[in-house]
Design a protein around this motif. Structure first.
Motif, short mmCIF file in Angstrom:
data_model
loop_
_atom_site.label_atom_id
_atom_site.label_comp_id
_atom_site.label_asym_id
_atom_site.label_seq_id
_atom_site.Cartn_x
_atom_site.Cartn_y
_atom_site.Cartn_z
N LEU A 1 22.99 14.02 45.09
CA LEU A 1 22.89 13.64 43.68
C LEU A 1 21.98 12.43 43.51
CD1 LEU A 1 23.87 14.22 40.82
CD2 LEU A 1 25.81 12.70 41.24
N LYS A 2 22.10 11.48 44.41
CA LYS A 2 21.25 10.29 44.37
C LYS A 2 19.78 10.67 44.55
CE LYS A 2 20.34 6.03 46.97
NZ LYS A 2 20.75 5.21 48.15
N ALA A 3 19.51 11.55 45.51
CA ALA A 3 18.12 11.99 45.76
C ALA A 3 17.54 12.71 44.55
CB ALA A 3 18.07 12.87 46.99
N LEU B 1 16.62 10.19 42.03
CA LEU B 1 15.46 9.41 42.44
C LEU B 1 14.16 10.22 42.39
CD1 LEU B 1 16.95 7.53 45.52
CD2 LEU B 1 16.15 6.47 43.41
N SER B 2 14.28 11.56 42.45
CA SER B 2 13.09 12.40 42.54
C SER B 2 12.16 12.22 41.35
CB SER B 2 13.50 13.87 42.66
OG SER B 2 14.18 14.30 41.49
N TYR B 3 12.70 11.81 40.21
CA TYR B 3 11.88 11.64 39.02
C TYR B 3 11.37 10.20 38.86
CZ TYR B 3 13.89 16.14 37.79
OH TYR B 3 14.26 17.44 37.80
N SER B 4 11.85 9.29 39.74
CA SER B 4 11.44 7.89 39.59
C SER B 4 10.92 7.27 40.87
CB SER B 4 12.63 7.06 39.08
OG SER B 4 13.74 7.17 39.96
N ASN B 5 11.47 7.65 42.04
CA ASN B 5 11.05 7.05 43.30
C ASN B 5 11.05 8.12 44.38
OD1 ASN B 5 10.75 5.55 45.69
ND2 ASN B 5 11.76 3.77 44.79
N PHE B 6 9.93 8.81 44.53
CA PHE B 6 9.84 9.95 45.45
C PHE B 6 10.13 9.54 46.89
CE2 PHE B 6 7.14 12.28 48.47
CZ PHE B 6 7.65 13.55 48.32
N ASP B 7 9.53 8.43 47.36
CA ASP B 7 9.69 8.02 48.75
C ASP B 7 11.15 7.73 49.08
OD1 ASP B 7 6.99 8.25 49.17
OD2 ASP B 7 6.56 6.16 48.69
N GLU B 8 11.85 7.04 48.20
CA GLU B 8 13.26 6.74 48.44
C GLU B 8 14.10 8.01 48.41
OE1 GLU B 8 16.85 3.82 46.83
OE2 GLU B 8 14.82 3.61 46.02
N ILE C 1 12.47 18.75 45.48
CA ILE C 1 11.80 17.47 45.24
C ILE C 1 10.32 17.56 45.62
CG2 ILE C 1 11.71 15.06 45.99
CD1 ILE C 1 14.75 15.11 46.10
N TYR C 2 10.03 18.23 46.76
CA TYR C 2 8.62 18.44 47.12
C TYR C 2 7.91 19.30 46.08
CZ TYR C 2 8.97 16.37 51.80
OH TYR C 2 9.11 15.50 52.85
N GLY D 1 6.78 8.28 35.43
CA GLY D 1 8.03 7.94 36.09
C GLY D 1 8.46 9.00 37.09
N SER D 2 8.25 10.28 36.74
CA SER D 2 8.64 11.37 37.65
C SER D 2 7.57 11.67 38.68
CB SER D 2 8.91 12.64 36.83
OG SER D 2 7.71 13.10 36.22
N GLN D 3 6.34 11.12 38.50
CA GLN D 3 5.23 11.33 39.42
C GLN D 3 4.87 12.81 39.56
OE1 GLN D 3 5.77 9.31 43.18
NE2 GLN D 3 6.77 7.56 42.22
N SER D 4 5.10 13.60 38.50
CA SER D 4 4.76 15.02 38.51
C SER D 4 3.30 15.18 38.08
CB SER D 4 5.68 15.79 37.57
OG SER D 4 5.22 17.12 37.42
#
Length: 632
Positions: free
Chosen positions: A38-40, A43-50, A81-82, A263-266
């Motif tokens: 759930l955390k990942a 984060l997928s929309y705001s911090n991809f690396d984390e 996420i990828y 923010g999502s880096q899409s």
């Protein structure tokens, strides 16, 4: 009294506490991984690396604690996420691995959503017909296992491909199905998708007011949409207001859309939203900002193009033949490059020499080199032809292997049919009241013996069939024929009792040399056939004879017998033989005697059949004696 109660409770606690601790630890692990997933996702929309770091730790945790279903969930989440990031090769790899794990664990929901992830990757590469076919396969999985609410997401993804193909009627149809399922099952996320995609359809058919209503519904929902859906909704509002010439609102919504997309880096959202923002600035006469937004859009568009083109080779499933052809082509090109290089050297030498003799000499040398390279090219072509022939042989071998596996499944189902059918007959008679309580009580013991024997038979069949998966293999060993016959007879005891058929047998024989799996198949087929064609109240006798090098098993029944034509058909036919109906209307597959003949031949054993219509049949099987150990 209280002292005894205390002791009882203490013993119970010590007995069950290890199991309780194990279950508690497993539940704790599952809760921990689900929280990490759930955390990942957040984060997928705001911090991809984390997000990826979180998933990596979760993956290692599930592998260490051996929780395959959660490992599959981690792989699926990573694939998603990828996908959002636009890294389609990594996305597809994780979706495929996750799907395989879900299938191994029998999780059809997981298998369906992982396969849908495959479809999304193909869809992102603009291969929409293939994507629609994959989504249809997902729909079949969900239909087969009655996973109705999961179909809503499939309808949403189908609508995306239909919109891209400009089939707006079909898109509206599947979106309406998604809405019904979402409202019926309270799927808020699906409703967000429904409104956004319906808004896109409305925009494309120039119904701008409806488009605005749909996108605004996403933003007004009491359950807040994620950053991706907000980005899509704001972008939809921006382009609709732009079409209605509400430029100030269009700019406001376009800027909101860009903020959520960053923010999502899409990259897909960034490319779409920057194009809308550029059009808004241009409509407002702000050429400088329009140009900046257009440059940003071009950068995102180039990134999307690079992603799609560079990752295509990793997404497509290449066959071994194509890979080898590419390697051979590269080798030929290298040789051609070497040839051109030497030609250039010869020309340079000819110009440098300036002498006719030297030019003639170089020309002659060049001719020889051409002949040699032509011969090398001819040899390479022969290598290519050889490799193609090898590939053809491999394909033929795979086809034969598939035939062997199909035959194994057929044999297993054939051998299981008779004992299970006889058990079912007893139960049906008992259910219909045709068996008295005393008879049923007696049959219950026989049924238990037959069930135990059938389970042993199933285990043996499965072990044997597993050893045969690479083709029909022979593994002869020393086998006690009498013991194996007794085990097989236990499998059919209830069926014989039900038909009031008497089975008799003898004992004490030397061991025979035969593949134990093949022997089991042979005996099950011959004995089940004897029971099948022997009327109630008759006798089946099993006896043995010894010769110098052989042991004979004789199965004589007082059954219906066979005509001379049927005997000739059995002796001459190597394929499936038309099966007759038994004395109690038992149905066969027609494979029994065919398999028996093939397995006897593989084990250097023989079969003789004598039969008289109306009187019965005698089957004589000759097996080789096992060699006597000199040290025994």
């Amino acid at each position: 009294m209280f002292k005894n109660l205390f002791i009882f409770l203490a013993i119970g606690f010590l007995t069950f506490s290890p199991r309780i601790c194990t279950l508690w630890a497993q539940n704790t692990s599952e809760e921990h991984i689900k929280a990490e997933l759930l955390k990942a996702q957040e984060l997928s929309y705001s911090n991809f690396d984390e997000a990826i770091t979180t998933l990596t730790n979760a993956y290692l945790y599930t592998k260490e604690h051996e929780i395959p279903l959660l490992t599959a969930e981690v792989l699926y989440t990573a694939g998603w996420i990828y996908y959002v990031k636009g890294m389609y090769d990594e996305s597809l790899t994780h979706f495929v691995e996750g799907r395989n794990l879900f299938r191994e664990q029998g999780d059809y929901t997981g298998e369906g959503k992982a396969l849908m992830g495959n479809g999304l990757v193909i869809q992102a590469l603009d291969r929409h017909k293939e994507a629609i076919a994959i989504f249809s396969e997902v729909m079949k999985i969900y239909d087969a296992h009655q996973l109705e609410e999961k179909k809503a997401a499939v309808f949403i993804n189908l609508s995306i491909s239909y919109i891209e193909q400009r089939e707006f009627d079909k898109a509206s149809g599947v979106l309406e199905e998604a809405r019904k399922l979402a409202e019926r099952n309270n799927l808020k996320g699906i409703l967000h998708h429904y409104h956004n995609k319906s808004g896109e359809v409305a925009f494309q058919i120039k119904d701008f007011d409806s488009a605005i209503k749909h996108h605004q519904a996403v933003l007004d929902d009491s359950q807040e949409a994620n950053a991706w859906e907000k980005s899509y909704a704001y972008a939809g509002l921006a382009q609709s207001h732009l079409a209605l010439k509400n430029f100030e609102l269009a700019e406001e919504y376009a800027l909101e859309a860009m903020s959520f997309a960053k923010g999502s880096q899409s990259i897909w959202d960034l490319e779409r939203n920057s194009a809308i923002l550029s059009s808004v600035y241009a409509a407002r006469g702000n050429s400088e900002r329009a140009y900046e937004a257009l440059k940003e859009n071009q950068r995102y568009r180039d990134s999307l193009y690079d992603i799609k083109t560079t990752q295509q080779i990793n997404v497509m499933r290449l066959e071994e033949k194509e890979i080898e052809n590419q390697q051979l082509t590269a080798a030929m090109e290298l040789k051609e490059t070497e040839l051109n290089s030497k030609r250039t050297q010869l020309i340079a030498l000819g110009i440098f020499a300036l002498l006719l003799v030297l030019i003639l000499f170089l020309t002659w040398k060049n001719y020889k080199q051409k002949a040699r390279f032509a011969e090398e090219l001819h040899q390479k072509n022969r290598v290519i032809e050889t490799n193609q022939a090898t590939l053809l042989k491999r394909n033929n071998a795979l086809s034969k292997l598939d035939e062997h596996k199909n035959k194994l499944f057929t044999i297993i189902s054939h051998d299981l049919r008779s004992p299970i059918s006889s058990i079912r007959q007893v139960l049906v008679l008992a259910e219909s009241g045709l068996v008295s309580p005393e008879e049923f009580a007696k049959l219950t013991g026989d049924l238990k013996k037959q069930t135990d024997a059938t389970l042993v038979m199933i285990d043996n069949l499965l072990k044997w069939s597993h050893s045969q998966l690479e083709g029909v293999l022979i593994n002869p060993s020393q086998v006690d024929l009498v013991e194996i016959v007794s085990i097989v007879l236990e499998t059919y005891s209830a069926g014989a009792e039900l038909k009031d058929i008497h089975l008799t047998r003898q004992k004490d024989l030397p061991f025979i040399l035969v593949d134990a799996g093949h022997l089991s198949v042979i005996l099950h087929n011959l004995i089940s056939n004897a029971l099948k064609f022997t009327p109630s109240g008759k006798r089946i006798e099993l006896s043995y004879e010894q010769q110098s090098a052989w042991v004979k098993l004789i199965i004589a029944d007082e059954g219906t017998g066979m005509s001379a034509e049927k005997l000739n058909e059995i002796k001459s036919n190597q394929e499936q033989i038309l099966s007759k109906v038994g004395t109690e209307m038992e149905i066969g597959t027609g494979l029994g005697l065919t398999v028996v003949k093939q397995f006897l031949e593989l084990n250097d054993a023989t079969l003789e059949i004598e039969s008289v219509p109306g009187k019965g049949s005698t089957f004589v099987v000759c097996f080789k004696k096992a060699p006597v150990d000199p040290g025994s």
